[in-house]
Design a protein around this motif. Structure first.
Motif, PDB file in Angstrom:
ATOM      1  N   VAL A  28      -2.340  -6.734   5.724  1.00 53.27           N
ATOM      2  CA  VAL A  28      -1.341  -5.732   6.106  1.00 53.27           C
ATOM      3  C   VAL A  28      -1.306  -5.568   7.618  1.00 53.27           C
ATOM      4  O   VAL A  28      -0.225  -5.537   8.234  1.00 53.27           O
ATOM      5  CB  VAL A  28      -1.635  -4.384   5.415  1.00 53.27           C
ATOM      6  CG1 VAL A  28      -0.807  -3.262   6.057  1.00 53.27           C
ATOM      7  CG2 VAL A  28      -1.321  -4.465   3.929  1.00 53.27           C
ATOM      8  N   PHE A  54      -3.639  -7.363  -2.897  1.00 53.56           N
ATOM      9  CA  PHE A  54      -2.519  -8.280  -3.104  1.00 53.56           C
ATOM     10  C   PHE A  54      -2.818  -9.307  -4.197  1.00 53.56           C
ATOM     11  O   PHE A  54      -1.901  -9.986  -4.673  1.00 53.56           O
ATOM     12  CB  PHE A  54      -2.172  -8.995  -1.801  1.00 53.56           C
ATOM     13  CG  PHE A  54      -1.477  -8.122  -0.801  1.00 53.56           C
ATOM     14  CD1 PHE A  54      -0.384  -7.347  -1.170  1.00 53.56           C
ATOM     15  CD2 PHE A  54      -1.904  -8.072   0.525  1.00 53.56           C
ATOM     16  CE1 PHE A  54       0.279  -6.538  -0.247  1.00 53.56           C
ATOM     17  CE2 PHE A  54      -1.250  -7.273   1.456  1.00 53.56           C
ATOM     18  CZ  PHE A  54      -0.164  -6.500   1.074  1.00 53.56           C
ATOM     19  N   LYS A  62       4.272  -9.605  -8.219  1.00 53.35           N
ATOM     20  CA  LYS A  62       4.560  -8.932  -6.949  1.00 53.35           C
ATOM     21  C   LYS A  62       3.632  -7.734  -6.812  1.00 53.35           C
ATOM     22  O   LYS A  62       3.295  -7.070  -7.791  1.00 53.35           O
ATOM     23  CB  LYS A  62       6.016  -8.487  -6.917  1.00 53.35           C
ATOM     24  CG  LYS A  62       6.450  -7.811  -5.633  1.00 53.35           C
ATOM     25  CD  LYS A  62       7.900  -7.323  -5.721  1.00 53.35           C
ATOM     26  CE  LYS A  62       8.871  -8.476  -5.837  1.00 53.35           C
ATOM     27  NZ  LYS A  62      10.290  -7.999  -5.763  1.00 53.35           N
ATOM     28  N   LYS A  63       3.200  -7.454  -5.570  1.00 55.67           N
ATOM     29  CA  LYS A  63       2.362  -6.292  -5.315  1.00 55.67           C
ATOM     30  C   LYS A  63       2.665  -5.740  -3.934  1.00 55.67           C
ATOM     31  O   LYS A  63       2.731  -6.483  -2.952  1.00 55.67           O
ATOM     32  CB  LYS A  63       0.874  -6.664  -5.393  1.00 55.67           C
ATOM     33  CG  LYS A  63      -0.073  -5.527  -5.051  1.00 55.67           C
ATOM     34  CD  LYS A  63       0.048  -4.374  -6.034  1.00 55.67           C
ATOM     35  CE  LYS A  63      -0.914  -3.241  -5.692  1.00 55.67           C
ATOM     36  NZ  LYS A  63      -0.765  -2.092  -6.613  1.00 55.67           N
ATOM     37  N   THR A  64       2.866  -4.414  -3.867  1.00 53.56           N
ATOM     38  CA  THR A  64       3.139  -3.749  -2.596  1.00 53.56           C
ATOM     39  C   THR A  64       1.972  -2.841  -2.229  1.00 53.56           C
ATOM     40  O   THR A  64       1.513  -2.043  -3.048  1.00 53.56           O
ATOM     41  CB  THR A  64       4.435  -2.925  -2.671  1.00 53.56           C
ATOM     42  OG1 THR A  64       5.534  -3.801  -2.956  1.00 53.56           O
ATOM     43  CG2 THR A  64       4.701  -2.213  -1.356  1.00 53.56           C
ATOM     44  N   GLY A  67       3.634  -0.331   1.823  1.00 53.68           N
ATOM     45  CA  GLY A  67       4.936  -0.778   2.317  1.00 53.68           C
ATOM     46  C   GLY A  67       5.072  -2.259   2.555  1.00 53.68           C
ATOM     47  O   GLY A  67       6.168  -2.737   2.873  1.00 53.68           O
ATOM     48  N   VAL A  68       3.992  -3.017   2.403  1.00 54.57           N
ATOM     49  CA  VAL A  68       4.029  -4.464   2.585  1.00 54.57           C
ATOM     50  C   VAL A  68       3.949  -5.130   1.219  1.00 54.57           C
ATOM     51  O   VAL A  68       3.077  -4.801   0.409  1.00 54.57           O
ATOM     52  CB  VAL A  68       2.875  -4.954   3.480  1.00 54.57           C
ATOM     53  CG1 VAL A  68       2.893  -6.475   3.608  1.00 54.57           C
ATOM     54  CG2 VAL A  68       2.958  -4.297   4.853  1.00 54.57           C
ATOM     55  N   THR A  69       4.857  -6.075   0.960  1.00 55.80           N
ATOM     56  CA  THR A  69       4.937  -6.702  -0.358  1.00 55.80           C
ATOM     57  C   THR A  69       4.476  -8.155  -0.323  1.00 55.80           C
ATOM     58  O   THR A  69       4.858  -8.920   0.556  1.00 55.80           O
ATOM     59  CB  THR A  69       6.383  -6.648  -0.895  1.00 55.80           C
ATOM     60  OG1 THR A  69       6.766  -5.273  -1.036  1.00 55.80           O
ATOM     61  CG2 THR A  69       6.494  -7.337  -2.253  1.00 55.80           C
ATOM     62  N   HIS A  87       8.157 -11.246   3.002  1.00 54.74           N
ATOM     63  CA  HIS A  87       7.034 -10.995   2.117  1.00 54.74           C
ATOM     64  C   HIS A  87       5.842 -11.882   2.472  1.00 54.74           C
ATOM     65  O   HIS A  87       5.989 -12.889   3.174  1.00 54.74           O
ATOM     66  CB  HIS A  87       7.424 -11.253   0.656  1.00 54.74           C
ATOM     67  CG  HIS A  87       8.595 -10.453   0.184  1.00 54.74           C
ATOM     68  ND1 HIS A  87       8.756  -9.122   0.503  1.00 54.74           N
ATOM     69  CD2 HIS A  87       9.655 -10.794  -0.591  1.00 54.74           C
ATOM     70  CE1 HIS A  87       9.870  -8.672  -0.054  1.00 54.74           C
ATOM     71  NE2 HIS A  87      10.437  -9.669  -0.718  1.00 54.74           N
TER      72      HIS A  87
END
Length: 277
Positions: A28, A54, A62-64, A67-69, A87
Motif C-alpha cells: 500500500v 492482499f 479482488k481485495k481492497t 482504498g488500494v485494490t 490496481h
C-alpha cells in the motif's frame, strides 16, 4: 540489448513475495508513493489478518485494503493491463518462476517465513529481505529489521537481522496467549470470524476432534479460512486484547513502519538501479 537506468519511481517495477498483512502494508505504501507493484503468492495463503491482506485476492479474485485494490491475475502478461486499471496484480506463483518474465527492478521478500525460501541477489538489481533468514551481501542487498523495538525498520547493508525470538509482540502485556495455534496437523475449521468478540475459554475453532480455545478476552483480529490445511504449531488465529473492532481493517503500525523502510531502501539505491533488457 540496451541498459536502462531507472531514476523515476513511476517506472520502477517492484515484485513482492508474499501477500500477508506486513507485505500488504508495504504494498500500500509503495503503491501510494507511485511505484508499480506486483505480488506473488501461493495457491493457499496462510495469512491470518485477512482483512488487511492482499492474499485474499487469491480466494476472492479482488481485495481492497485502505482504498488500494489488488486483483488476482492468471499470467504475468496481464500485469501491465492491471497496472493501467490502477490496481495491484496478484499472481499465484509459489516458486517465484515468473520473476524471469516480470523482470522486476526491485524484489521484496516479505513472506516473513523466518528463513529464505528461494530468494537470491540475482532475482533483481535490488533485492530486499524482511527479517530473519536473510544475510545482506549474500542472498539480498538489503535486510530490514522486523523485530519490534528500537531497531524496527532499520536497514542492514551487511549481515543478518536479529534472530527470531519465537515470542509474538506484546499487546497489553499478552504475547503467546493472544495467538491461536494448530494443536496438530489437519484441516482448520473456524467457529468465529474476524471482528467477533470472544472471552477466555471460548471455543474458536477446531482441527478434527481437537478444539481450539481463546486464552484471553478480546476481538478476533485474524483467523484462517475454513478448510485450510495446517501443521502443528501453525498460527491459525489472532486475538486482540484491546477489543477495538476498528483495528481489524487497518494496516498495523509495524507494517507501516516496514513500508517506510522499504521505500527508504529503494530511494537510496534508485539512481544506481539498472539492468539489461
Amino acid at each position: 540489448m540496451t541498459t536502462v537506468l531507472y531514476n523515476d519511481i513511476h517506472e520502477t517495477r517492484i515484485l513482492i513475495r508474499g501477500g500477508g498483512d506486513l507485505a500488504s502494508g508495504i504494498a500500500v505504501r509503495l503503491f501510494n508513493s507511485g511505484f508499480k507493484v506486483c505480488i506473488v503468492e501461493t495457491s493457499r495463503p496462510l495469512a491470518v489478518r485477512r482483512a488487511v491482506s492482499f492474499s485474499e485476492a487469491v480466494y476472492d479474485r479482488k481485495k481492497t485494503v485502505e482504498g488500494v485494490t489488488a486483483v488476482r491475475i492468471n499470467r504475468p502478461e496481464d500485469i501491465d493491463s492491471t497496472w493501467k486499471l490502477g490496481h495491484i496484480p496478484v499472481l499465484i506463483d509459489r516458486e517465484n518462476h515468473s520473476c524471469n518474465v516480470i523482470e522486476p527492478d526491485v524484489l521484496v521478500d516479505a513472506i516473513v517465513a523466518k528463513r529464505n525460501i528461494g530468494t537470491s541477489m540475482s532475482n533483481a538489481p535490488l533485492v530486499i529481505g524482511l527479517g530473519p533468514g536473510f544475510y545482506a551481501g549474500k542472498d539480498c542487498h538489503v535486510v530490514i529489521e522486523t523485530n519490534r523495538g528500537h531497531d524496527l525498520g532499520r536497514l542492514i547493508f551487511e549481515g543478518p537481522a536479529v534472530k527470531d525470538t519465537g515470542v509474538p509482540a506484546s499487546i497489553l502485556g499478552f504475547t503467546e496467549e493472544r495467538v491461536l495455534r494448530a494443536p496438530l496437523d489437519g484441516i482448520f475449521e473456524p467457529d468465529k470470524t474476524i471482528g467477533d468478540r470472544v472471552i477466555k475459554g471460548e471455543q474458536i475453532g477446531r482441527i478434527g476432534q481437537a478444539l481450539i480455545y481463546s486464552q484471553i478476552d478480546g476481538i478476533i483480529r485474524g483467523i484462517l479460512h475454513a478448510g485450510t490445511p495446517a501443521c502443528i504449531g501453525t498460527k491459525v488465529g489472532d486475538i486482540d486484547p484491546r477489543g477495538e473492532i476498528q483495528y481489524c481493517p487497518k494496516i498495523s503500525d509495524k507494517a507501516r513502519s516496514l513500508g517506510g523502510s522499504v521505500i527508504e531502501a529503494i530511494l537510496s539505491k534508485l539512481p544506481h538501479i539498472s539492468y539489461t533488457k
